[in-house]
Design a protein around this motif. Structure first.
Motif, PDB file in Angstrom:
ATOM      1  N   GLY A 245       0.811  -1.211   0.000  1.00 39.42           N
ATOM      2  CA  GLY A 245       0.000   0.000   0.000  1.00 39.42           C
ATOM      3  C   GLY A 245       0.842   1.258   0.000  1.00 39.42           C
ATOM      4  O   GLY A 245       1.954   1.283   0.526  1.00 39.42           O
ATOM      5  N   ASP A 246       0.281   2.301  -0.580  1.00 43.86           N
ATOM      6  CA  ASP A 246       1.013   3.564  -0.698  1.00 43.86           C
ATOM      7  C   ASP A 246       1.331   4.174   0.663  1.00 43.86           C
ATOM      8  O   ASP A 246       2.325   4.898   0.800  1.00 43.86           O
ATOM      9  N   ASP A 247       0.479   3.922   1.655  1.00 44.94           N
ATOM     10  CA  ASP A 247       0.658   4.532   2.974  1.00 44.94           C
ATOM     11  C   ASP A 247       1.449   3.652   3.940  1.00 44.94           C
ATOM     12  O   ASP A 247       1.592   3.997   5.109  1.00 44.94           O
ATOM     13  N   VAL A 248       1.947   2.521   3.442  1.00 42.85           N
ATOM     14  CA  VAL A 248       2.682   1.596   4.317  1.00 42.85           C
ATOM     15  C   VAL A 248       4.171   1.910   4.217  1.00 42.85           C
ATOM     16  O   VAL A 248       4.844   1.532   3.257  1.00 42.85           O
ATOM     17  N   THR A 249       4.676   2.601   5.218  1.00 43.44           N
ATOM     18  CA  THR A 249       6.097   2.939   5.273  1.00 43.44           C
ATOM     19  C   THR A 249       6.887   1.733   5.771  1.00 43.44           C
ATOM     20  O   THR A 249       6.306   0.781   6.310  1.00 43.44           O
ATOM     21  N   PRO A 250       8.208   1.741   5.601  1.00 41.57           N
ATOM     22  CA  PRO A 250       9.017   0.649   6.163  1.00 41.57           C
ATOM     23  C   PRO A 250       8.775   0.445   7.658  1.00 41.57           C
ATOM     24  O   PRO A 250       8.740  -0.700   8.125  1.00 41.57           O
ATOM     25  N   GLY A 251       8.590   1.543   8.401  1.00 43.03           N
ATOM     26  CA  GLY A 251       8.332   1.413   9.834  1.00 43.03           C
ATOM     27  C   GLY A 251       7.005   0.740  10.126  1.00 43.03           C
ATOM     28  O   GLY A 251       6.900  -0.113  11.014  1.00 43.03           O
ATOM     29  N   LYS A 252       5.972   1.109   9.383  1.00 45.58           N
ATOM     30  CA  LYS A 252       4.657   0.479   9.570  1.00 45.58           C
ATOM     31  C   LYS A 252       4.695  -0.994   9.175  1.00 45.58           C
ATOM     32  O   LYS A 252       4.053  -1.840   9.814  1.00 45.58           O
ATOM     33  N   PHE A 253       5.432  -1.282   8.112  1.00 47.09           N
ATOM     34  CA  PHE A 253       5.534  -2.675   7.672  1.00 47.09           C
ATOM     35  C   PHE A 253       6.218  -3.524   8.739  1.00 47.09           C
ATOM     36  O   PHE A 253       5.776  -4.648   9.036  1.00 47.09           O
ATOM     37  N   LYS A 254       7.255  -2.998   9.329  1.00 44.24           N
ATOM     38  CA  LYS A 254       7.940  -3.715  10.402  1.00 44.24           C
ATOM     39  C   LYS A 254       6.988  -3.980  11.566  1.00 44.24           C
ATOM     40  O   LYS A 254       6.942  -5.094  12.114  1.00 44.24           O
ATOM     41  N   THR A 255       6.195  -2.987  11.935  1.00 42.69           N
ATOM     42  CA  THR A 255       5.235  -3.161  13.026  1.00 42.69           C
ATOM     43  C   THR A 255       4.207  -4.234  12.683  1.00 42.69           C
ATOM     44  O   THR A 255       3.861  -5.068  13.527  1.00 42.69           O
ATOM     45  N   ALA A 256       3.722  -4.230  11.452  1.00 41.54           N
ATOM     46  CA  ALA A 256       2.730  -5.232  11.032  1.00 41.54           C
ATOM     47  C   ALA A 256       3.291  -6.643  11.147  1.00 41.54           C
ATOM     48  O   ALA A 256       2.598  -7.575  11.578  1.00 41.54           O
ATOM     49  N   LEU A 257       4.551  -6.813  10.785  1.00 38.79           N
ATOM     50  CA  LEU A 257       5.179  -8.130  10.898  1.00 38.79           C
ATOM     51  C   LEU A 257       5.289  -8.558  12.354  1.00 38.79           C
ATOM     52  O   LEU A 257       5.066  -9.731  12.700  1.00 38.79           O
TER      53      LEU A 257
END
Length: 501
Positions: A245-257
């Motif tokens: 997603g366009d709003d998924v930053t590397p930091g957000k992606f790490k949190t999701a994992l």
């Protein structure tokens, strides 16, 4: 077709999500019943895409088996949907070749390579198609051009001269996408993957408009292991940027994992940085000195496999350095010896790389971005919804640039210019297996002496891989922006001191 949100893509997502949910939630007592219910959840009141609801459910059932890491069932023998489940209901389940498989009940038996005259033919007086045909395969029948398929040699000259574009070149989409000609026919005219040629790049899979080709998955086993609370660390390929997603930053992606259950997150670009330095040393000491005529990169497993299968004399020219996936996994297990490692990336053939005896102890699971997206949905996780936190900071722009074609060679070239400024650098790179074969043919003929040759099986490189979620043009643009924002541009020399062998 790959850039569109097609029903094929949506059905695959439904299957992956359902199988992942079962891995996360089902008990041993309900497991078989839960699996058997999936085809009925996906195909409900009537068939939408096949000639009957029964055929559509049969195809869905085979997709489920592949998504659970099981093989397709034979067509001439009664085998239960969950047959072999005991062997798959474990964390340590590895892929069993063949990885890519054609689902017979889904294949439309598309006509093979041939030229046909369409109803656009005007029966013109000039008959240029007849004039250029070298085999006399074209005649006039009922006032229209007609091609005798037994005489036709598929040269395409008739199509090129038709003033009305009335001649069509029919070719199977899967066959056209395969750069190593690994698509044949079974007894009923359906597509068949020739295992002696296939390098598991997955381009046939993403090009089939009937969704008849699929690969095996480990999402069931990974979900099962996460549910058990095992210490599992995710190593993410550099091509993850923009995939969720366009709003998924590397930091957000790490949190999701981490919310999904992973105990840590590392960038595979770290292994790419380590590899870039090692390859620079190798080039300077072996190729630039003339000891080796040329050097082939090894990070793309389909490219390496193709070189070994079709150009076996070049095996010694393939880099022996660890691929970024393996280098990162070994680094992680040095720091966390009791953990399991999952590689998350865009690549179908990484699944086969992880099966190698020398790699199995390093990489425990491989899932694609497509499969991970389904795992997020199975747990109702929206990566865009999280607050911004610290992003993974393991790598440089050089290592992260491995995600696109030319990035591997570019990183090695940057290291050479920094650490060996007096060594002249000659770089060649190719993307798609068809172009890779051409480059290897040139190397075999002695026309690329002194070159570092980078090969990428997928168009555009890893970001064009079979397991990606978004079009290459969009993802590569996002990666370019990310690289520009990366502070460290090339890997520091101290990385060469890391012992991973």
């Amino acid at each position: 077709m790959r850039n569109l949100d097609t029903p094929v893509k949506r059905i695959r997502h439904k299957v992956f999500t359902a199988v992942a949910r079962i891995g996360f939630e089902s008990s041993d007592e309900t497991l078989i019943q839960d699996i058997e219910s999936i085809p009925y959840e996906i195909v409900q009141e009537r068939a939408k895409y096949r000639d009957s609801i029964y055929r559509e459910r049969a195809v869905a059932s085979e997709r489920i088996r592949l998504a659970m890491g099981l093989s397709l069932r034979p067509e001439n023998k009664a085998v239960h949907l969950t047959s072999g489940l005991e062997a798959s209901n474990i964390d340590e389940k590895y892929y069993e070749p063949p990885l890519m498989q054609v689902i017979p009940s889904a294949c439309a038996a598309c006509p093979p390579n041939k030229y046909v005259v369409t109803n656009m033919c005007r029966g013109c007086m000039a008959h240029p198609c007849m004039q250029v045909c070298p085999k006399g395969a074209i005649s006039m029948v009922n006032g229209k051009s007609h091609i005798d398929q037994e005489k036709c040699i598929k040269c395409g000259k008739c199509k090129s001269v038709c003033p009305y574009d009335a001649i069509s070149h029919n070719v199977r989409p899967c066959e056209q996408a395969c750069g190593v000609k690994a698509i044949g026919n079974d007894e009923q005219g359906r597509a068949k993957i020739l295992e002696d040629k296939c390098v598991s790049c997955g381009m046939c899979m993403v090009s089939c408009p009937f969704g008849a080709i699929s690969d095996k998955s480990q999402i069931f086993q990974l979900a099962h292991s996460l549910r058990e609370g095992n210490d599992i660390i995710a190593i993410i390929a550099p091509s993850y940027v923009s995939q969720f997603g366009d709003d998924v930053t590397p930091g957000k992606f790490k949190t999701a994992l981490e919310i999904l259950g992973f105990s840590g997150v590392y960038e595979v670009a770290l292994g790419a940085d380590i590899g870039a330095i090692s390859e620079a040393h190798h080039y300077a000491n072996k190729v630039a000195t003339g000891e080796l005529p040329f050097l082939l990169t090894s990070c793309c497993p389909s490219w390496s496999m193709m070189a070994k299968k079709f150009f076996p004399a070049m095996i010694d020219n393939i880099s022996q350095e660890l691929t970024p996936m393996v280098a990162t996994a070994r680094r992680v297990k040095q720091e966390h010896p009791d953990s399991k490692v999952v590689f998350i990336g865009p690549c179908a053939s990484k699944k086969l790389e992880a099966m190698r005896t020398t790699v199995r102890s390093d990489v425990d699971f491989v899932v694609t971005f497509e499969e991970l997206s389904a795992m997020f949905d199975a747990r109702d996780i929206d990566p865009a919804a999280f607050d911004e936190e610290d992003a993974p900071q393991d790598a440089t722009a050089a290592g992260r640039g491995y995600a696109v074609a030319g990035g591997v060679a570019g990183a090695i070239e940057a290291c050479l210019k920094e650490y060996y400024p007096d060594v002249p650098v000659h770089i060649e790179h190719a993307e798609t297996l068809a172009d890779c074969k051409k480059v290897l043919s040139l190397a075999k003929a002695g026309k690329l002496k002194g070159c570092m040759i980078e090969g990428m099986a997928c168009p555009g490189g890893c970001m064009g891989g079979a397991g990606t979620n978004v079009p290459f043009a969009k993802s590569s643009k996002a990666l370019k922006k990310y690289l520009a924002e990366t502070d460290k541009k090339i890997p520091p020399r101290e990385l060469e001191d890391i012992e991973l062998k």
